[in-house]
Design an enzyme around this catalytic site. Structure first.
Site, PDB file in Angstrom:
ATOM      1  N   ARG A  24       0.821  -1.217   0.000  1.00  0.00           N
ATOM      2  CA  ARG A  24       0.000   0.000   0.000  1.00  0.00           C
ATOM      3  C   ARG A  24       0.850   1.260   0.000  1.00  0.00           C
ATOM      4  NH1 ARG A  24      -2.441  -3.631   3.374  1.00  0.00           N
ATOM      5  NH2 ARG A  24      -1.534  -2.556   5.147  1.00  0.00           N
ATOM      6  N   GLU A  27       4.101  -8.707  15.359  1.00  0.00           N
ATOM      7  CA  GLU A  27       3.423  -9.147  16.575  1.00  0.00           C
ATOM      8  C   GLU A  27       3.772 -10.594  16.905  1.00  0.00           C
ATOM      9  OE1 GLU A  27      -1.078  -9.265  18.479  1.00  0.00           O
ATOM     10  OE2 GLU A  27      -0.775  -8.526  16.444  1.00  0.00           O
TER      11      GLU A  27
END
Length: 170
Positions: free
Chosen positions: A58, A95
């Protein structure tokens, strides 16, 4: 133009408790998309910027638009193994696990000024890795610009002294 009105929230995606910020309505609107490029570029119009760099994928969409708005070239920061020439690599924490980004070693010359652009600032790990790659080439990070910041995730703090510009904050 109020860009936040073009961001759709999808509750419980991709898992319960997460309110996903969906940018596809913004991408579908030519006026909102152009306003995004213009607003991301606005603070940097009077600065010397040599390149805009964006991180796959993106960051490519928004970075190319900002590069065009500023009249400069675009440098892609890619996932590991996607660039054909010699690269610098930067591994960073996710994460759950790690990921790796790469830049061509000859993408930036010493002291060239680079604006980093991505759609979202969350924890800051991806953008910090991107900044390190630009600096490995000898470039100077002018600022980091984002469409959206999820301020509750601490990305600004993780980016330390880098200048941050965001259009929408949650």
């Amino acid at each position: 133009m109020e860009l936040k009105s073009f961001i759709r929230e999808i509750p419980d995606f991709p898992k319960p408790g997460i309110n996903f910020k969906d940018i596809t309505p913004l991408l579908k609107s030519p006026a909102a998309l152009q306003a995004t490029f213009d607003q991301l570029a606005a603070p940097f119009r009077d600065q010397k910027i040599d390149f805009v760099a964006g991180t796959e994928s993106r960051g490519f969409m928004f970075g190319v638009g900002v590069a065009q708005a500023l009249g400069v070239g675009f440098i892609p920061i890619r996932k590991k193994g996607k660039l054909p020439a010699e690269v610098f690599s930067e591994t960073y924490e996710l994460e759950y696990g790690t990921d790796c980004l790469e830049i061509h070693k000859d993408a930036i010359e010493k002291d060239q000024k680079v604006l980093l652009v991505d759609d979202l600032l969350a924890t800051g790990g991806t953008m910090k890795a991107t900044a390190k790659l630009v600096e490995a080439c000898g470039g100077q990070v002018v600022s980091c610009a984002f469409l959206i910041e999820l301020s509750f995730l601490g990305g600004k703090e993780a980016l330390g002294d880098y200048s941050i510009h965001t259009l929408i904050s949650y």
